[in-house]
Write an enzyme that holds these catalytic residues in place. Structure first.
Site, short mmCIF file in Angstrom:
data_model
loop_
_atom_site.label_atom_id
_atom_site.label_comp_id
_atom_site.label_asym_id
_atom_site.label_seq_id
_atom_site.Cartn_x
_atom_site.Cartn_y
_atom_site.Cartn_z
N GLY A 289 0.81 -1.21 0.00
CA GLY A 289 0.00 0.00 0.00
C GLY A 289 0.84 1.26 0.00
O GLY A 289 0.53 2.24 -0.69
N ASN B 181 -8.22 4.03 8.26
CA ASN B 181 -7.65 2.85 8.92
C ASN B 181 -7.83 2.87 10.43
O ASN B 181 -7.84 1.83 11.06
CB ASN B 181 -6.16 2.71 8.58
CG ASN B 181 -5.40 4.00 8.71
OD1 ASN B 181 -5.74 5.00 8.08
ND2 ASN B 181 -4.39 4.00 9.54
N GLN C 211 -7.78 -0.27 3.22
CA GLN C 211 -8.68 -0.84 4.24
C GLN C 211 -10.02 -1.27 3.65
O GLN C 211 -10.74 -2.05 4.28
CB GLN C 211 -8.94 0.18 5.36
CG GLN C 211 -7.71 0.52 6.18
CD GLN C 211 -7.27 -0.60 7.11
OE1 GLN C 211 -8.05 -1.48 7.49
NE2 GLN C 211 -6.01 -0.58 7.50
N SER D 125 -3.45 -3.49 -0.73
CA SER D 125 -2.35 -4.21 -0.09
C SER D 125 -2.79 -5.61 0.29
O SER D 125 -3.89 -5.79 0.83
CB SER D 125 -1.93 -3.42 1.15
OG SER D 125 -0.94 -4.11 1.86
N HIS E 285 -1.68 -7.73 2.62
CA HIS E 285 -1.71 -8.24 4.00
C HIS E 285 -2.94 -7.80 4.79
O HIS E 285 -3.15 -8.26 5.91
CB HIS E 285 -0.40 -7.91 4.74
CG HIS E 285 -0.22 -6.50 5.17
ND1 HIS E 285 -0.40 -6.10 6.48
CD2 HIS E 285 0.18 -5.40 4.49
CE1 HIS E 285 -0.12 -4.80 6.56
NE2 HIS E 285 0.22 -4.35 5.38
N THR F 174 12.37 -7.20 -10.37
CA THR F 174 11.92 -8.58 -10.60
C THR F 174 10.67 -8.84 -9.78
O THR F 174 10.60 -8.50 -8.60
CB THR F 174 13.05 -9.56 -10.20
OG1 THR F 174 14.19 -9.23 -10.97
CG2 THR F 174 12.64 -11.01 -10.45
N CYS G 183 3.69 6.01 18.74
CA CYS G 183 4.83 6.35 19.58
C CYS G 183 5.97 6.80 18.67
O CYS G 183 6.59 6.00 17.99
CB CYS G 183 5.26 5.14 20.39
SG CYS G 183 6.41 5.57 21.68
N1 PLP Z 1 -2.97 2.98 3.62
C1 PLP Z 1 -3.77 2.55 4.60
C2 PLP Z 1 -5.13 3.15 4.75
C3 PLP Z 1 -3.34 1.57 5.49
O1 PLP Z 1 -4.13 1.15 6.47
C4 PLP Z 1 -2.03 1.03 5.31
C5 PLP Z 1 -1.50 0.04 6.27
O2 PLP Z 1 -1.72 0.12 7.45
C6 PLP Z 1 -1.25 1.50 4.24
C7 PLP Z 1 -1.75 2.48 3.42
C8 PLP Z 1 0.12 0.96 3.99
O3 PLP Z 1 0.06 -0.31 3.40
P1 PLP Z 1 1.30 -1.32 3.50
O4 PLP Z 1 1.36 -1.78 4.91
O5 PLP Z 1 0.97 -2.42 2.54
O6 PLP Z 1 2.50 -0.56 3.07
#
Ligand code: PLP
Length: 403
Positions: A75, A156, A184, A204, A206, A242, A329
């Protein structure tokens, strides 16, 4: 006798557990199918075929063409590419103004900050108290030289879903490129790229039960952000490096699974979320952050007056509950979340935040367990809190004008 430690994972907005189907699909590309997709012999062709299939899977999940999907490292890279790449492209046309919002992810905000240092002009519109962008504010922020609008699909931290279709319509009318960070939202709520007039979209793996370090940027045909990573001719010459074949295969399967039966899954998760919200709001002086209905199915974000989010997280972890707070933090100093501050919350309240984020793996038992453990923890922390003491003594703790 072995005592089973209870484990409730309620931090799916931070990351999700990789699914069995995704894991099994990617494994062969780490071992026996290790070819470089650019190699001309069979092993390479096999890898390239897998990348092509994954591209089709992601495209099908978003209802786009497969040649509009570009694989990235996640992301953050997708956001950087969309924003910085488009900024460079539009500067050639005399447009140096970008509109975004105050409560974007740092991948967007810090990209904008970097551009500002290079002479671009950035306008960040605020959100209302419910965490939703006012269309009027956005309209007023647009200028003759605005070349890009970037607004996140869903936040998020507080999970609020933005009026993306309306924003897309404005941008289209005014000939402005519209990017949305949908990291998200993808796999959580239905997205219609064409109907919403989205020109670029970041996602993204994950966050949708895939692995970390792989994502994609959707770029509508005809929209041409400048190249962000220079090198070889991968990704049709627009994103070098790659290919992360195993990760890309995983993203394909994750996207396919995430967008299957999305409405049914969303309805089930929303019902659990609402049980959680109802139960938690019984705690005195607790508040839900963000609009109750325009929010992601899995997001429940709260503030508890008189306590620190960090102590709450530690106590929850002792009970086997994994969650997160809105605070970040940063280099030893505890800054309250920029998202909660954008809602107009004072620092004292923003510090007491808790985000619980659910997925299709969350059960009703998980929710009951959280509802059993959380209230006594809040009480215990408040009993030790000087701020709580002042609050219940009726002292004015928050700035003038905040009720
Ligand atoms: N944008 C949003 C809204 C996200 O919640 C996150 C990850 O927490 C990201 C971007 C970043 O994505 P990545 O962890 O794949 O770099």
């Amino acid at each position: 006798m072995q005592i089973m430690q209870k484990f409730v994972y309620a931090d799916n907005a931070a990351t999700t557990k990789i699914s069995d189907r995704v894991y099994e699909a990617m494994l062969p590309y780490l071992k026996e199918r290790y070819g470089n997709p650019s190699s001309l012999y069979g092993l390479g062709a096999q890898a390239m075929a897998a990348v092509t299939r994954a591209r089709e899977q992601v495209a099908a999940a978003l209802n786009s063409r497969s040649d509009e999907i570009y694989f990235t490292s996640g992301g953050t890279e997708s956001d950087n590419w969309a924003i910085k790449g488009m900024a460079l492209a539009m500067a050639n046309k005399g447009r140096k103004h970008i509109v975004s919002s105050q409560f974007e992810h740092h991948a967007v905000l810090h990209s904008l900050l970097a551009l500002e240092k290079q002479g671009y002009e950035i306008t960040l519109v605020n959100v209302n108290r419910d965490g939703i962008i006012r269309l009027e504010d956005l309209k007023n922020a647009l200028r003759e030289d605005t070349g890009l609008v970037t607004i996140m699909f869903a936040n998020n931290e507080i999970g609020t879903v933005q009026p993306i279709a309306e924003i897309g319509a404005f941008c289209k009318q005014r000939g402005i490129v519209f990017h949305t960070d949908a990291v998200q939202a993808v796999g959580s709520i239905p997205i219609d790229l064409a109907a919403m007039n989205i020109d670029m979209l970041s996602l993204s793996a994950h966050k949708i039960h895939g692995p970390k370090g792989v994502g994609a940027l959707y770029i509508r045909k005809g929209v041409v952000p400048k190249i962000f990573i220079d090198g070889g001719a991968q990704e049709r010459g627009r994103r070098a490096g790659t290919e992360n074949t195993a990760g890309i295969v995983a993203l394909g399967v994750a996207a396919e699974d995430a967008c299957k039966n999305i409405e049914t899954k969303a309805a089930r998760i929303s019902a659990l979320r609402d049980d959680l919200i109802r139960g938690i709001l019984r705690i005195e002086r607790s508040r839900l952050n963000g609009d109750a209905s325009h929010r992601l199915p899995g997001n429940a974000s709260f503030c508890f007056e008189g306590i620190e989010g960090e102590s709450l997280l530690l106590s929850l972890e002792q009970e086997g509950i994994m969650a997160s707070s809105g605070s970040a933090c940063t280099s030893g100093s505890l800054d309250p979340s920029h998202v909660l501050l954008a809602l107009g919350l004072p620092h004292e309240i923003a510090h007491g935040s808790l985000r619980l984020s659910l997925s299709h793996e969350t059960t009703a038992q998980n929710v009951s367990y959280i509802l059993e453990k959380l209230p006594p923890i809040v009480k215990r922390l408040r009993d030790m809190s000087p701020l709580w003491e002042r609050l219940i003594a009726g002292e004015r703790v928050y700035p003038e004008g905040f009720e």
